[in-house]
Design a protein around this motif. Structure first.
Motif, PDB file in Angstrom:
ATOM      1  N   UNK A   1     -58.994  15.164   2.974  1.00 42.04           N
ATOM      2  CA  UNK A   1     -59.164  15.737   1.485  1.00 42.04           C
ATOM      3  C   UNK A   1     -57.903  16.438   1.150  1.00 42.04           C
ATOM      4  N   UNK A   2     -57.027  17.094   1.875  1.00 38.90           N
ATOM      5  CA  UNK A   2     -55.553  17.641   1.616  1.00 38.90           C
ATOM      6  C   UNK A   2     -54.763  16.485   1.026  1.00 38.90           C
ATOM      7  N   UNK A   3     -54.754  15.339   1.646  1.00 43.37           N
ATOM      8  CA  UNK A   3     -53.884  14.454   1.312  1.00 43.37           C
ATOM      9  C   UNK A   3     -54.345  13.645  -0.241  1.00 43.37           C
ATOM     10  N   UNK A   4     -55.701  13.599  -0.356  1.00 44.72           N
ATOM     11  CA  UNK A   4     -56.354  13.136  -1.632  1.00 44.72           C
ATOM     12  C   UNK A   4     -55.609  14.081  -2.549  1.00 44.72           C
ATOM     13  N   UNK A   5     -55.753  15.228  -2.603  1.00 47.45           N
ATOM     14  CA  UNK A   5     -55.351  16.117  -3.696  1.00 47.45           C
ATOM     15  C   UNK A   5     -53.844  16.105  -3.813  1.00 47.45           C
ATOM     16  N   UNK A   6     -53.270  15.892  -2.610  1.00 43.91           N
ATOM     17  CA  UNK A   6     -51.672  15.742  -2.913  1.00 43.91           C
ATOM     18  C   UNK A   6     -51.462  14.718  -3.840  1.00 43.91           C
ATOM     19  N   UNK A   7     -51.984  13.540  -3.584  1.00 45.63           N
ATOM     20  CA  UNK A   7     -51.733  12.547  -4.280  1.00 45.63           C
ATOM     21  C   UNK A   7     -52.373  12.316  -5.688  1.00 45.63           C
ATOM     22  N   UNK A   8     -53.216  12.940  -6.011  1.00 44.37           N
ATOM     23  CA  UNK A   8     -54.192  12.874  -7.144  1.00 44.37           C
ATOM     24  C   UNK A   8     -53.872  13.856  -8.084  1.00 44.37           C
TER      25      UNK A   8
ATOM     26  N   UNK B   1     -38.318  11.991  -4.612  1.00 44.75           N
ATOM     27  CA  UNK B   1     -39.331  10.972  -5.086  1.00 44.75           C
ATOM     28  C   UNK B   1     -40.084  11.369  -6.374  1.00 44.75           C
ATOM     29  N   UNK B   2     -40.614  10.257  -7.085  1.00 43.24           N
ATOM     30  CA  UNK B   2     -41.688  10.105  -7.686  1.00 43.24           C
ATOM     31  C   UNK B   2     -42.817   9.459  -6.964  1.00 43.24           C
ATOM     32  N   UNK B   3     -44.044  10.057  -6.856  1.00 45.95           N
ATOM     33  CA  UNK B   3     -45.287   9.491  -5.871  1.00 45.95           C
ATOM     34  C   UNK B   3     -46.112   8.866  -6.988  1.00 45.95           C
ATOM     35  N   UNK B   4     -46.423   7.355  -6.580  1.00 49.73           N
ATOM     36  CA  UNK B   4     -47.516   6.775  -7.219  1.00 49.73           C
ATOM     37  C   UNK B   4     -48.305   6.156  -6.177  1.00 49.73           C
ATOM     38  N   UNK B   5     -49.648   6.251  -6.126  1.00 49.00           N
ATOM     39  CA  UNK B   5     -50.492   5.551  -5.072  1.00 49.00           C
ATOM     40  C   UNK B   5     -51.595   4.783  -5.711  1.00 49.00           C
TER      41      UNK B   5
ATOM     42  N   UNK C   1     -35.796   7.726  -7.119  1.00 51.49           N
ATOM     43  CA  UNK C   1     -36.710   6.857  -7.734  1.00 51.49           C
ATOM     44  C   UNK C   1     -38.006   7.085  -7.808  1.00 51.49           C
ATOM     45  N   UNK C   2     -38.711   6.162  -7.705  1.00 55.03           N
ATOM     46  CA  UNK C   2     -40.234   6.130  -7.437  1.00 55.03           C
ATOM     47  C   UNK C   2     -40.624   5.345  -6.205  1.00 55.03           C
ATOM     48  N   UNK C   3     -41.829   6.088  -5.447  1.00 55.77           N
ATOM     49  CA  UNK C   3     -42.132   5.376  -4.352  1.00 55.77           C
ATOM     50  C   UNK C   3     -43.584   5.184  -4.612  1.00 55.77           C
ATOM     51  N   UNK C   4     -43.897   3.750  -4.522  1.00 53.66           N
ATOM     52  CA  UNK C   4     -45.594   3.094  -4.742  1.00 53.66           C
ATOM     53  C   UNK C   4     -45.924   2.828  -3.576  1.00 53.66           C
TER      54      UNK C   4
ATOM     55  N   UNK D   1     -47.856  13.451  -9.516  1.00 57.59           N
ATOM     56  CA  UNK D   1     -48.216  12.315  -8.466  1.00 57.59           C
ATOM     57  C   UNK D   1     -49.226  11.727  -9.190  1.00 57.59           C
ATOM     58  N   UNK D   2     -49.378  10.285  -9.269  1.00 56.91           N
ATOM     59  CA  UNK D   2     -50.520   9.606  -9.728  1.00 56.91           C
ATOM     60  C   UNK D   2     -51.150   8.681  -8.963  1.00 56.91           C
TER      61      UNK D   2
END
Length: 454
Positions: free
Chosen positions: A309-316, A288-292, A248-251, A177-178
């Motif tokens: 905070x838990x969402x931040x670490x999940x996407x980061x 999916x591959x996640x990019x935010x 694919x990728x979810x942005x 995740x990026x």
């Protein structure tokens, strides 16, 4: 109302006769077969939407193996076709095995007409939903293919951008995740597209969602989809962005604008890699591959209770910071010439060039709007140009002195009104996003909107 077509296979002629009378009231076309031997040919020629398949055809055999065999044969030629299995034996283990091998549902004889029709209509709705997802993916693939034909992107030669691109290529080969951060106009979406292009998923779909534009009431429907009748305007089943991005990728752009009340729902979907459509209770697996991306400081928002905070670490898993243009002034000339070449072709001014003095003026400007502002400035200069050379006077950017003079001539209330108007425009009147950008609560923002008549 009749919808779609169905093929029914059963060796009992009385069953076929009864189903002919029943199903013709609900389906536009009903194909009845007393033997599965012509099933594959019928599917290839008639292309029915769903199949109702008996489990047993040989006298004295009730193992269900024949039905499972023909189920596998159907899946070989059309993996997406919903198949409902029909049997006279309520064997739960057989039902579980059939579902694991790709069956959509399981109906026991003697059947209840209402329940049978409901099961078949649900299977048809699944068929339509899969067609919609396939159509969306094909459309996106075509778009991605056209985008890949465009000329190379100009990133600039600065050390900061070259270092960023090296990181992009390393990250792209993984499924990590990026989180892409940076000011507005720096090119965060372009970075996301580049990651997808370099990834192993580049033949699949890149689906972009502007989180700042998704309203609270439509959040789940937009991301997870919905089933017919789940709310007033749900006139048919609809796939969400997660399903469209499957494989694919979810942005998720502007993830920082997502309201705190919705973040838990997003986190649940990201953790389980399963979604449930609005109005349904059936989980759907998504790969999916996640990019935010965001221009906000999410760590600061976590400390303020605005972001989980838990969402931040999940996407980061990996964070990529895109530097502002003012920190890489050595790229401005190259970017300006790149945009000039693009727009002089677009506006049919093939001999247009930019003077050294104009380049120097561009390099001395701070570009608060970053690359996007530079692009717009060059395009405007090209459109309004009369000769073949762009001079400094063709580029108008307010100087610091001019801005200070403007600020000195207005009151605090006038300045506040201007800031609110600008934020409303930037966020398409999304109150939560505007409040977030301005650093005020929603009630405070409502009061100020009322005060200034906005």
């Amino acid at each position: 109302m009749k919808n779609g077509s169905i093929v029914v296979v059963d060796d009992n002629k009385n069953v076929l006769s009864a189903l002919r009378i029943l199903l013709t009231n609900y389906f536009e076309e009903v194909f009845l077969l007393s033997s599965p031997n012509s099933l594959i040919t019928t599917i290839k020629e008639k292309n029915p939407d769903i199949a109702l398949l008996d489990m047993n055809y040989s006298a004295g055999i009730n193992t269900g193996n024949e039905g499972l065999y023909w189920l596998s044969e159907i899946k070989k030629i059309n993996p997406e076709m919903p198949v409902v299995l029909f049997t006279a034996y309520a064997d739960i283990s057989l039902a579980v095995r059939a579902l694991k091998e790709g069956a959509t549902d399981f109906v026991v004889k003697p059947w209840d007409n209402t329940k049978l029709i409901a099961t078949l209509q649900s299977a048809y709705a699944l068929c339509e939903s899969r067609k919609e997802v396939k159509k969306l993916k094909e459309k996106q693939k075509l778009l991605n293919s056209e985008l890949s034909k465009e000329e190379d992107i100009c990133w600039g030669q600065s050390k900061s951008m070259q270092s960023l691109l090296d990181m992009v290529k390393k990250v792209a080969s993984t499924d990590a995740n990026v989180l892409i951060t940076g000011e507005n106009g720096t090119g965060k979406e372009l970075i996301a597209k580049t990651i997808h292009r370099y990834s192993s998923r580049n033949n699949e779909t890149l689906v972009t969602v502007d989180m700042g534009a998704v309203t609270e009431s439509l959040f789940e429907s937009e991301l997870f989809g919905h089933v017919k009748g789940s709310f007033t305007d749900a006139k048919s089943d609809r796939a969400g962005k997660f399903e469209a991005a499957d494989k694919g990728t979810l942005f998720l752009d502007e993830i920082g604008n997502l309201q705190i009340t919705l973040q838990a729902k997003l986190l649940t979907a990201l953790q389980s890699r399963k979604i449930v459509r609005v109005g349904s209770n059936k989980p759907i697996n998504v790969d999916i591959r996640l990019i935010c991306a965001t221009n906000a400081n999410l760590f600061e928002e976590v400390s303020q209770g605005l972001f989980r905070e838990d969402l931040l670490y999940r996407i980061n898993t990996i964070q990529l910071e895109v530097p502002p243009l003012r920190q890489r002034a050595e790229d401005i000339a190259q970017l300006a010439i790149y945009f000039l070449n693009r727009f002089k072709t677009k506006y049919n001014k093939p001999h247009l060039v930019i003077s050294k003095e104009a380049i120097k003026k561009l390099e001395n400007y701070s570009w608060p709007g970053n690359v996007r502002e530079l692009q717009h400035a060059v395009e405007k200069a090209v459109i309004l140009s009369d000769g073949d050379i762009l001079h400094p006077s063709d580029f108008y950017m307010r100087t610091i002195e001019e801005k200070e003079a403007i600020l000195e001539s207005i009151t605090l209330d006038e300045m506040e009104k201007i800031l609110i108007q600008k934020a409303m425009k930037n966020n398409d009147n999304n109150i939560s996003a505007v409040a977030n950008e301005l650093g005020v609560t929603r009630p405070t923002l409502y009061n100020k909107l009322k005060k200034y008549g906005l």
